[in-house]
Design a protein around this motif. Structure first.
Motif, PDB file in Angstrom:
ATOM      1  N   UNK A 252      34.298  12.654  45.514  1.00  0.00           N
ATOM      2  CA  UNK A 252      34.201  11.327  44.906  1.00  0.00           C
ATOM      3  C   UNK A 252      33.115  11.362  43.835  1.00  0.00           C
ATOM      4  N   UNK A 253      33.473  10.947  42.636  1.00  0.00           N
ATOM      5  CA  UNK A 253      32.500  10.840  41.551  1.00  0.00           C
ATOM      6  C   UNK A 253      32.011   9.401  41.483  1.00  0.00           C
ATOM      7  N   UNK A 254      30.710   9.215  41.306  1.00  0.00           N
ATOM      8  CA  UNK A 254      30.167   7.869  41.209  1.00  0.00           C
ATOM      9  C   UNK A 254      29.015   7.828  40.212  1.00  0.00           C
ATOM     10  N   UNK A 255      28.788   6.664  39.673  1.00  0.00           N
ATOM     11  CA  UNK A 255      27.661   6.414  38.768  1.00  0.00           C
ATOM     12  C   UNK A 255      27.659   7.332  37.553  1.00  0.00           C
ATOM     13  N   UNK A 256      28.829   7.817  37.143  1.00  0.00           N
ATOM     14  CA  UNK A 256      29.006   8.584  35.907  1.00  0.00           C
ATOM     15  C   UNK A 256      28.479  10.010  35.932  1.00  0.00           C
ATOM     16  N   UNK A 257      27.648  10.411  36.915  1.00  0.00           N
ATOM     17  CA  UNK A 257      27.045  11.740  36.818  1.00  0.00           C
ATOM     18  C   UNK A 257      26.810  12.449  38.148  1.00  0.00           C
ATOM     19  N   UNK A 258      27.344  11.924  39.246  1.00  0.00           N
ATOM     20  CA  UNK A 258      27.158  12.565  40.546  1.00  0.00           C
ATOM     21  C   UNK A 258      28.496  12.686  41.257  1.00  0.00           C
ATOM     22  N   UNK A 259      28.655  13.742  42.063  1.00  0.00           N
ATOM     23  CA  UNK A 259      29.871  13.963  42.839  1.00  0.00           C
ATOM     24  C   UNK A 259      29.479  14.244  44.291  1.00  0.00           C
ATOM     25  N   UNK A 260      30.116  13.515  45.215  1.00  0.00           N
ATOM     26  CA  UNK A 260      29.890  13.699  46.643  1.00  0.00           C
ATOM     27  C   UNK A 260      31.101  14.356  47.284  1.00  0.00           C
ATOM     28  N   UNK A 261      30.869  15.148  48.317  1.00  0.00           N
ATOM     29  CA  UNK A 261      31.949  15.655  49.156  1.00  0.00           C
ATOM     30  C   UNK A 261      31.985  14.800  50.417  1.00  0.00           C
ATOM     31  N   UNK A 262      33.102  14.134  50.669  1.00  0.00           N
ATOM     32  CA  UNK A 262      33.231  13.193  51.779  1.00  0.00           C
ATOM     33  C   UNK A 262      34.456  13.528  52.619  1.00  0.00           C
ATOM     34  N   UNK A 263      34.523  12.928  53.819  1.00  0.00           N
ATOM     35  CA  UNK A 263      35.761  13.003  54.574  1.00  0.00           C
ATOM     36  C   UNK A 263      36.573  11.743  54.309  1.00  0.00           C
ATOM     37  N   UNK A 264      37.742  11.658  54.900  1.00  0.00           N
ATOM     38  CA  UNK A 264      38.642  10.540  54.610  1.00  0.00           C
ATOM     39  C   UNK A 264      38.169   9.220  55.206  1.00  0.00           C
ATOM     40  N   UNK A 265      37.112   9.249  56.018  1.00  0.00           N
ATOM     41  CA  UNK A 265      36.509   8.014  56.533  1.00  0.00           C
ATOM     42  C   UNK A 265      35.367   7.521  55.657  1.00  0.00           C
ATOM     43  N   UNK A 266      35.055   8.260  54.594  1.00  0.00           N
ATOM     44  CA  UNK A 266      33.972   7.875  53.703  1.00  0.00           C
ATOM     45  C   UNK A 266      32.614   8.397  54.124  1.00  0.00           C
ATOM     46  N   UNK A 267      32.574   9.319  55.085  1.00  0.00           N
ATOM     47  CA  UNK A 267      31.315   9.889  55.535  1.00  0.00           C
ATOM     48  C   UNK A 267      30.934  11.062  54.631  1.00  0.00           C
ATOM     49  N   UNK A 268      29.697  11.045  54.135  1.00  0.00           N
ATOM     50  CA  UNK A 268      29.221  12.064  53.204  1.00  0.00           C
ATOM     51  C   UNK A 268      28.984  13.389  53.934  1.00  0.00           C
ATOM     52  N   UNK A 269      29.583  14.456  53.403  1.00  0.00           N
ATOM     53  CA  UNK A 269      29.434  15.792  53.973  1.00  0.00           C
ATOM     54  C   UNK A 269      28.495  16.667  53.157  1.00  0.00           C
ATOM     55  N   UNK A 270      28.230  16.276  51.932  1.00  0.00           N
ATOM     56  CA  UNK A 270      27.343  17.066  51.090  1.00  0.00           C
ATOM     57  C   UNK A 270      27.353  16.571  49.664  1.00  0.00           C
ATOM     58  N   UNK A 271      26.430  17.070  48.877  1.00  0.00           N
ATOM     59  CA  UNK A 271      26.315  16.732  47.473  1.00  0.00           C
ATOM     60  C   UNK A 271      26.717  17.935  46.632  1.00  0.00           C
ATOM     61  N   UNK A 272      27.476  17.708  45.582  1.00  0.00           N
ATOM     62  CA  UNK A 272      27.979  18.791  44.747  1.00  0.00           C
ATOM     63  C   UNK A 272      26.925  19.173  43.720  1.00  0.00           C
ATOM     64  N   UNK A 273      26.666  20.465  43.617  1.00  0.00           N
ATOM     65  CA  UNK A 273      25.756  20.993  42.607  1.00  0.00           C
ATOM     66  C   UNK A 273      26.413  22.218  42.000  1.00  0.00           C
ATOM     67  N   UNK A 274      26.630  22.247  40.698  1.00  0.00           N
ATOM     68  CA  UNK A 274      27.375  23.334  40.069  1.00  0.00           C
ATOM     69  C   UNK A 274      26.512  24.217  39.179  1.00  0.00           C
ATOM     70  N   UNK A 275      25.206  24.029  39.219  1.00  0.00           N
ATOM     71  CA  UNK A 275      24.340  24.877  38.407  1.00  0.00           C
ATOM     72  C   UNK A 275      22.897  24.511  38.604  1.00  0.00           C
ATOM     73  N   UNK A 276      21.995  25.406  38.213  1.00  0.00           N
ATOM     74  CA  UNK A 276      20.573  25.125  38.325  1.00  0.00           C
ATOM     75  C   UNK A 276      20.194  23.976  37.393  1.00  0.00           C
ATOM     76  N   UNK A 277      19.339  23.097  37.878  1.00  0.00           N
ATOM     77  CA  UNK A 277      18.875  21.938  37.099  1.00  0.00           C
ATOM     78  C   UNK A 277      20.061  21.080  36.637  1.00  0.00           C
ATOM     79  N   UNK A 278      21.109  21.021  37.471  1.00  0.00           N
ATOM     80  CA  UNK A 278      22.288  20.227  37.118  1.00  0.00           C
ATOM     81  C   UNK A 278      21.991  18.749  37.335  1.00  0.00           C
ATOM     82  N   UNK A 279      22.074  17.957  36.276  1.00  0.00           N
ATOM     83  CA  UNK A 279      21.762  16.541  36.400  1.00  0.00           C
ATOM     84  C   UNK A 279      22.871  15.645  35.868  1.00  0.00           C
ATOM     85  N   UNK A 280      23.964  16.232  35.413  1.00  0.00           N
ATOM     86  CA  UNK A 280      25.044  15.418  34.881  1.00  0.00           C
ATOM     87  C   UNK A 280      26.347  16.190  35.029  1.00  0.00           C
ATOM     88  N   UNK A 281      27.378  15.520  35.555  1.00  0.00           N
ATOM     89  CA  UNK A 281      28.660  16.188  35.720  1.00  0.00           C
ATOM     90  C   UNK A 281      29.775  15.152  35.739  1.00  0.00           C
TER      91      UNK A 281
END
Length: 405
Positions: free
Chosen positions: A358-387
Motif C-alpha cells: 500500500x502506497x500512502x502520503x505520496x512517498x511511502x510504501x507499506x507491506x500489509x496483510x489483507x486485514x490491514x495489519x502492517x507487516x513491514x516498511x518498504x525500503x529500496x535503497x540507502x537513504x531512500x526517502x521518496x518512492x
C-alpha cells in the motif's frame, strides 16, 4: 548408459528431464548454463522453452524510487533470503532523477521506456535495448505507447501507439507497430457498437494520458484499461460499461462492466491470474480537504458474464493503528523506520493471497496483510526517502529482443 559404479552426470539424463530442470532455474542461472554445454545452450534457445521459462517466473511489482537514489526496482519480498533488484537505467552513472527514463508498458520480460523523447525496448535480464522506430507523425505531434502484447497467431510482439497534436485542435491516431519491423500500421477502433468520430476521439484521449488511465492489465489474451471517471468514458456507453478491452488475437476493442459501486479513484490489477479491481472512497475533513480513506478490493468472479465479487476492504484507520504498533515493537532500533502518519492512500499492489503493498502520503510504501495489519516498511535503497508504487508488474525473461531490419 552410464557406468552404475560412477556418479550420474546431468548430461546422462534424458533431454526431457534436463529441459524440466533448466526451466526451474532463475534467468541468470540459465544464462550461465548456456556457457557450459552446447546441449544446454540448444535447449534453452528454443522459443517454446524461453516462453515457458518466462511464464514460471513470479509476477513482481515495480517500485519507482524517482532516482533518489534508486530508480525502477523489482520488489521481491521482505524475507532474509530475498532482495530487491534494480532495473538499471540506460545511462551509466545516471544521478539526476528528472533525466531518468519513464516506464510506459511491460510485456513478457520487456520494458518499454521513454528517454529523451525516444522509445526503447529493453530486457533487464539480458541488458539489451533497441530503439523503436517512430510512427510517421506530422509537425508538432506527440506520441504515447498505450499497450504491449504478444500476438497469439504469429508470436510477434506488438505495440499500440497513439499520436496527437496537443497545441491545436487535438487529433488522435492509433497505430500497431510490430517489434522488429520499421513500419507502423494505422488502424481504427473496431467495436461491437459503431463509434462516431467524436466518441472514438474521446476514447483515444482517455487511453492516451497515463495520468488518467493506468497501464493495461494483460489477462486471458486481452488488454484491459480502466480510465478514471474524470475521463468521461462511461458517457460513450451511457454509463453501462466503462472498462476498455482489446482482444490481442482479433485486434479489436470492446467494453466490459466494472463493479456497480462508483469510485472516484480506481485501478485494475492482476490478482494471481484473475482480473482484480480496487476502488478508493473519499472522505472530507472539517477543513474541506478530501482524501482516500479506504480501499475496496473486487475480483472478477465470472469473466464471460462480467460478474464481480467483493473481496475485502482495507481501512485507513486500521492501517494507521497497526503502523503505530509496528513502530512500538521497533523501539529498540536506533532509528524509527517511519514517523509520518497514514493520512491517505495512493495505490495498492497484491503480492499473494494474503499480502499486499500500500502506497500512502505520496512517498511511502507499506507491506500489509489483507486485514490491514502492517507487516513491514518498504525500503529500496540507502537513504531512500521518496518512492512511488507503479501500476506495472514484471516477469523476468531470457527472450531476446526481435531484431530490426
Amino acid at each position: 548408459m552410464p557406468d552404475r559404479r560412477e556418479a550420474t552426470l546431468l548430461e546422462d539424463l534424458p533431454e526431457e528431464i534436463i529441459d524440466k530442470i533448466l526451466k526451474g532455474l532463475p534467468p541468470k542461472d540459465v544464462g550461465r548454463c548456456r556457457a557450459v554445454s552446447t546441449l544446454w545452450r540448444s535447449i534453452t534457445s528454443i522459443p517454446e522453452f524461453m516462453l515457458e521459462h518466462h511464464r514460471r517466473q513470479p509476477l513482481l511489482p515495480i517500485i519507482d524510487g524517482l532516482g533518489r537514489p534508486a530508480s525502477f526496482v523489482l520488489f521481491r519480498g521482505a524475507g532474509a533470503d530475498t532482495s530487491n533488484q534494480q532495473l538499471w537505467p540506460f545511462i551509466p552513472g545516471l544521478r539526476h532523477y528528472h533525466l531518468k527514463p519513464t516506464l510506459s508498458v511491460t510485456c513478457d520480460g520487456f520494458l518499454i521506456l521513454l528517454e529523451q523523447n525516444k522509445f526503447y525496448i529493453y530486457n533487464p535480464v539480458l541488458h539489451k535495448r533497441a530503439l523503436l522506430p517512430y510512427p510517421q507523425a506530422g509537425e508538432n505531434e506527440c506520441s504515447n505507447i498505450i499497450g504491449f502484447y504478444r500476438h497469439q497467431l504469429t508470436g510477434e510482439y506488438r505495440l499500440l501507439w497513439t499520436t496527437f497534436r496537443p497545441l491545436s485542435v487535438v487529433k488522435y491516431s492509433l497505430y500497431i507497430l510490430t517489434v522488429g519491423s520499421g513500419v507502423p500500421r494505422h488502424i481504427r477502433i473496431r467495436m461491437p457498437t459503431v463509434l462516431s468520430p467524436s466518441a472514438e476521439h474521446k476514447l483515444l484521449g482517455a487511453l492516451c494520458y497515463s495520468n488518467y488511465c493506468p497501464p493495461p492489465v494483460h489477462l486471458g489474451g486481452s488488454l484491459h484499461w480502466c480510465p478514471f471517471s474524470v475521463c468521461g468514458v462511461a458517457d460513450i456507453t451511457g454509463g453501462s460499461r466503462d472498462i476498455v478491452v482489446f482482444d490481442t488475437k482479433a485486434e479489436s476493442f470492446r467494453w466490459m462492466r466494472s463493479p456497480d459501486q462508483a469510485y472516484p479513484n480506481r485501478k485494475l490489477f492482476d490478482m494471481n491470474g484473475t482480473l482484480g479491481f480496487w476502488g478508493s472512497s473519499i472522505k472530507g475533513d472539517a477543513g474541506g480537504c478530501l482524501s482516500f480513506t479506504a480501499l475496496d478490493i473486487w475480483v472478477m468472479q465470472d469473466y464471460k458474464a462480467e460478474i464481480w465479487a467483493f473481496k475485502y476492504r482495507i481501512d485507513l484507520s486500521t492501517v494507521e493503528a497497526s503502523r503505530q504498533l509496528y513502530l512500538t515493537s521497533c523501539k529498540g532500533k536506533k532509528k524509527a523506520p517511519l514517523r509520518s502518519t497514514v493520512q491517505w492512500f495512493n495505490d495498492m499492489a497484491v503480492l499473494n493471497e494474503h499480502e499486499l503493498l500500500i502506497m500512502f502520503n505520496d512517498k511511502h510504501v507499506l507491506r500489509c496483510n489483507t486485514d490491514g495489519m502492517v507487516l513491514g516498511l518498504v525500503n529500496i535503497g540507502k537513504s531512500q526517502y521518496c518512492m512511488s508504487l507503479t501500476s506495472h508488474r514484471f516477469q523476468e525473461s531470457i527472450i531476446p529482443i526481435p531484431s530490426f531490419p
